[in-house]
Design an enzyme around this catalytic site. Structure first.
Site, PDB file in Angstrom:
ATOM      1  N   ASP A 250       1.381  -1.399   0.055  1.00  0.00           N
ATOM      2  CA  ASP A 250      -0.030  -0.357   0.348  1.00  0.00           C
ATOM      3  C   ASP A 250       0.410   1.451  -0.355  1.00  0.00           C
ATOM      4  OD1 ASP A 250       0.946  -0.365   2.842  1.00  0.00           O
ATOM      5  OD2 ASP A 250      -0.756  -1.099   3.487  1.00  0.00           O
TER       6      ASP A 250
ATOM      7  N   HIS B 240       0.256   4.026  -2.779  1.00  0.00           N
ATOM      8  CA  HIS B 240       0.486   5.966  -2.391  1.00  0.00           C
ATOM      9  C   HIS B 240       1.250   6.439  -3.306  1.00  0.00           C
ATOM     10  CE1 HIS B 240      -0.516   8.540   1.049  1.00  0.00           C
ATOM     11  NE2 HIS B 240       0.887   9.189  -0.066  1.00  0.00           N
ATOM     12  N   GLU B 241       2.472   5.603  -2.952  1.00  0.00           N
ATOM     13  CA  GLU B 241       3.215   6.767  -3.672  1.00  0.00           C
ATOM     14  C   GLU B 241       3.307   6.975  -5.248  1.00  0.00           C
ATOM     15  OE1 GLU B 241       5.227   8.410  -1.850  1.00  0.00           O
ATOM     16  OE2 GLU B 241       4.578   7.347  -0.335  1.00  0.00           O
TER      17      GLU B 241
ATOM     18  N   HIS C 137       0.534   8.967  -5.994  1.00  0.00           N
ATOM     19  CA  HIS C 137       1.008   9.917  -5.939  1.00  0.00           C
ATOM     20  C   HIS C 137       1.748  10.966  -8.241  1.00  0.00           C
ATOM     21  CE1 HIS C 137       0.240  11.504  -2.165  1.00  0.00           C
ATOM     22  NE2 HIS C 137       1.537  11.089  -1.667  1.00  0.00           N
TER      23      HIS C 137
ATOM     24  N   TYR D 153      -0.496  20.924  -3.888  1.00  0.00           N
ATOM     25  CA  TYR D 153      -0.442  19.629  -3.251  1.00  0.00           C
ATOM     26  C   TYR D 153      -0.239  20.317  -1.286  1.00  0.00           C
ATOM     27  CZ  TYR D 153       1.884  16.088  -0.378  1.00  0.00           C
ATOM     28  OH  TYR D 153       2.070  14.906   0.487  1.00  0.00           O
TER      29      TYR D 153
ATOM     30  N   GLU E 124      -3.837  13.964  -1.539  1.00  0.00           N
ATOM     31  CA  GLU E 124      -3.275  12.244  -0.204  1.00  0.00           C
ATOM     32  C   GLU E 124      -4.495  11.244  -0.684  1.00  0.00           C
ATOM     33  OE1 GLU E 124      -0.953  10.870   1.530  1.00  0.00           O
ATOM     34  OE2 GLU E 124       0.708  12.413   0.200  1.00  0.00           O
TER      35      GLU E 124
ATOM     36  N   GLU F 139      -6.435  -0.425   5.378  1.00  0.00           N
ATOM     37  CA  GLU F 139      -5.701   0.440   6.640  1.00  0.00           C
ATOM     38  C   GLU F 139      -4.485   0.696   5.389  1.00  0.00           C
ATOM     39  OE1 GLU F 139      -7.726   0.319   9.464  1.00  0.00           O
ATOM     40  OE2 GLU F 139      -6.057   0.078  10.211  1.00  0.00           O
TER      41      GLU F 139
ATOM     42  N   GLU G 141      -0.070  -1.226   7.615  1.00  0.00           N
ATOM     43  CA  GLU G 141       0.321  -2.328   8.009  1.00  0.00           C
ATOM     44  C   GLU G 141       1.446  -2.984   8.226  1.00  0.00           C
ATOM     45  OE1 GLU G 141      -2.213  -1.828   5.584  1.00  0.00           O
ATOM     46  OE2 GLU G 141      -1.687  -3.810   4.803  1.00  0.00           O
TER      47      GLU G 141
ATOM     48  N   ASP H 163       2.117  21.605   7.893  1.00  0.00           N
ATOM     49  CA  ASP H 163       1.679  19.468   6.763  1.00  0.00           C
ATOM     50  C   ASP H 163       0.670  20.658   5.682  1.00  0.00           C
ATOM     51  OD1 ASP H 163       1.518  17.328   5.829  1.00  0.00           O
ATOM     52  OD2 ASP H 163      -0.611  17.091   6.890  1.00  0.00           O
TER      53      ASP H 163
ATOM     54  N   HIS I  88      -1.576  15.303   4.824  1.00  0.00           N
ATOM     55  CA  HIS I  88      -2.516  14.040   5.437  1.00  0.00           C
ATOM     56  C   HIS I  88      -3.146  13.460   6.359  1.00  0.00           C
ATOM     57  CE1 HIS I  88       1.568  13.939   3.906  1.00  0.00           C
ATOM     58  NE2 HIS I  88       1.843  13.296   3.131  1.00  0.00           N
TER      59      HIS I  88
HETATM   60  N1  ASN Z   1       5.277   9.740   2.300  1.00  0.00           N
HETATM   61  C1  ASN Z   1       4.520  10.994   1.904  1.00  0.00           C
HETATM   62  C2  ASN Z   1       3.776  11.062   1.110  1.00  0.00           C
HETATM   63  O1  ASN Z   1       3.820  10.587   0.127  1.00  0.00           O
HETATM   64  C3  ASN Z   1       5.885  11.494   1.786  1.00  0.00           C
HETATM   65  C4  ASN Z   1       5.038  12.721   1.131  1.00  0.00           C
HETATM   66  O2  ASN Z   1       5.075  14.246   2.943  1.00  0.00           O
HETATM   67  N2  ASN Z   1       4.741  13.833   0.426  1.00  0.00           N
HETATM   68  O3  ASN Z   1       3.451  11.825   0.879  1.00  0.00           O
HETATM   69 ZN    ZN Z   2       1.088  10.964   0.056  1.00  0.00          ZN
END
Ligand code: ASN
Ligand code: ZN
Length: 550
Positions: free
Chosen positions: A367, A371-372, A375, A386, A395, A411, A414, A469, A474
């Site tokens: 996951d 996720h990455e 992006h 962002y 996010e 989740e 995990e 943030d 996030h």
């Molecule tokens: N792991 C974080 C994310 O992909 C890295 C960041 O802060 N952008 O959101």
């Molecule tokens: Zn992210």
């Protein structure tokens, strides 16, 4: 019980989703012309119609892009766009698997793009214009701006480098593009400079430098810095032990003999999947086809998970890699020292190995990889800014696709939590099913009244300043995450993925907010499954239950 959104029984077969906003929603009036079947639904709170349904009969057209502009021009009253012919540039025209065509336009002034102001015009398979959505900035047209820069784009790059303390060595040639930047009630002619580098504090910075006097108007970094690592310090357990099948490349070198590298060129139409080791700066290499060393484990996982995510997007969404054009998928592993994070830097993924206490090597999480990589998909589609709500959507989509690719649970993270984190009850990074089971960073606690846990409803929204943030990207993402979970529970993960993917690539734009996401997601569900379908109702219900009603 929260207010329930009721889907009207009478629905026309085509929709216009007109939610034009600059900073506010503008009134949209439907022209009462003969070829328009119009139907309005009123947003009772805002007292403006933001959801307008209509269908414009249009003759077959060879050039939808110019048709789209002409339509906006001829219906200036409806859309409030001054001189669409001149002030909109076509960015992209795409036809999807439903036969619909989507013309994405960007607002300009004197030929210079306005940052984030995009409008999309949608045609159905019969070439009828069925909807228009996006964000347009009406103030720009009446604002007088000196659009001839007084500084060079190179000078702007230098100023940006100083502003963000960039190292001499950047990862890529910086880019510097003239844009009009609306910021804090003002409009600036700026160079938008992008700088990417990998120092202790990695950067993918966007810096807006005033093109007239060189002042830095605004700047943000899409890579945030993990603070989790400071929580505990002890020895890690090392990695997992899963058996992986991976694609590698066998290389015969005259000096070193036969070697194997983590280069996967087995997918037709894909430029390859490559996994680099930050310690050597090279593609991870082994003397044998069996990658069993402890040292190589993070690389093996990054490589394996990249392929899984690639296959998910290809098989589920017919998307060929992050850009849908087969771009190479590149990861770097063994990054940093006890680094408890992973990131997409605008072009590739990088994974830390964790500190062994709070986290184990992050590439172990399917996951996390999804996720990455999502992006990366977002960068190449909606390109959600962002910051604030658009950033929280960025996010949320990354988390949601994380949970769709790694489908066993709701989740995120995990599999990468370290022993001390788990002992502390931190069994995952975030939860879509119950966001409030995990606490947010203590610095954020005062900005909501929900007791310092991740929010799952707009009542718990964190009003964070942009220096925390990026305005809670996030944190507030959890509200959208939870909406997706609620919908997913009703229709299953596969359909949820279809709907959310379509919203991301077809309707959302750089400045989309939560309300736009609701519209985009319901519209996507209706496109695929029909108006009034169980899926469309479930999509709306998800948003209702988290307090996003329109
Ligand atoms: N792991 C974080 C994310 O992909 C890295 C960041 O802060 N952008 O959101
Ligand atoms: Zn992210």
């Amino acid at each position: 019980m929260k207010k329930k959104y009721v889907v009207p029984a009478v629905l026309s077969s085509a929709l216009i989703v007109s939610s034009f906003t600059a900073s506010s929603v503008l009134a949209v009036n439907v022209p009462e012309t003969a070829n328009v079947q119009a139907q309005k639904e009123w947003n009772e709170n805002a007292n403006v119609p933001i959801f307008v349904k209509e269908k414009f009969a249009e003759k077959h057209t060879t050039n939808k892009a110019s048709k789209a502009k002409a339509h906006l021009q001829n219906n200036k009253q409806t859309y409030g766009i001054e001189n669409a012919e001149e002030n909109l540039d076509v960015k992209d025209v795409q036809t999807d698997e439903l036969g619909m065509t989507h013309v994405r336009l960007i607002q300009t002034k004197d030929g210079i793009p306005v940052e984030g102001s995009e409008v999309i015009v949608h045609y159905n398979e019969n070439d009828e214009l069925v909807s228009v959505n996006g964000h347009h900035n009406p103030e720009i047209d009446s604002t007088t701006l000196d659009t001839t820069p007084d500084i060079s784009k190179e000078k702007a790059i230098d100023l940006a480098k100083t502003a963000v303390n960039a190292p001499d060595q950047l990862d890529y040639e910086p880019t510097s593009e003239l844009v009009i930047y609306p910021f804090q009630e003002e409009h600036y002619v700026t160079f938008k400079v992008n700088l990417t580098f990998t120092t202790d504090e990695p950067g993918n910075w966007f810096v807006f430098v005033d093109a007239n006097d060189g002042t830095v108007i605004d700047q943000y970094n899409t890579i945030s810095h993990a603070k989790h690592g400071e929580l505990h310090k002890s020895v890690g357990t090392g990695v997992l032990g899963d058996h992986r099948k991976i694609h590698t490349t066998k290389v015969k070198e005259p000096k070193s003999g036969t070697q194997f590298t983590l280069s996967d060129n087995s997918h037709e139409g894909l430029e390859g999947i490559y996994t680099y080791d930050v310690n050597t700066g090279e593609i991870a290499t082994n003397n044998s086809a069996s990658w069993k060393d402890e040292y190589h484990r993070p690389a093996v996982d990054a490589h394996y998970n990249s392929e899984k995510v690639y296959e998910y997007y290809l098989n589920e969404h017919d998307r060929n890699s992050l850009d849908d054009e087969g771009m190479a998928i590149v990861s770097r592993v063994n990054y940093g020292d006890n680094y408890n994070n992973a990131f997409w830097d605008g072009r590739q993924m990088t994974y830390g190995n964790g500190d062994g206490s709070f986290m184990v090597p992050l590439s172990a999480g399917l996951d996390v990889a999804a996720h990455e990589m999502t992006h990366g998909v977002i960068t190449n589609s909606a390109n959600l800014v962002y910051r604030g709500q658009s950033g929280a959507l960025n996010e949320a989509f990354a988390d949601i696709f994380g949970a769709l690719v790694d489908e066993d649970d709701w989740e995120v993270g995990e599999d990468i939590m370290g022993p001390d984190a788990k002992a502390d009850g931190r069994t995952a990074l975030r939860s879509l099913s119950d966001p409030s089971k995990f606490p947010v960073n203590e610095d954020y606690v005062p900005y909501s009244n929900n007791g310092g846990m991740y929010p799952s409803h707009m009542d718990e929204f964190y009003e964070l300043p942009t220096d925390l943030d990026n305005g809670g990207v996030h944190i507030n993402s959890s509200i959208i995450n939870h909406a997706a979970f609620i919908t997913g529970e009703q229709i299953g993960k596969e359909k949820l993925g279809q709907i959310y993917y379509r919203a991301l690539v077809t309707y959302l734009t750089a400045n989309s907010n939560f309300s736009d996401a609701r519209n985009a997601i319901i519209q996507s569900a209706e496109d695929i499954y029909g108006e009034g379908s169980e899926e469309a109702l479930a999509a709306a219900d998800g948003f209702d239950q988290v307090g996003i009603y329109e």
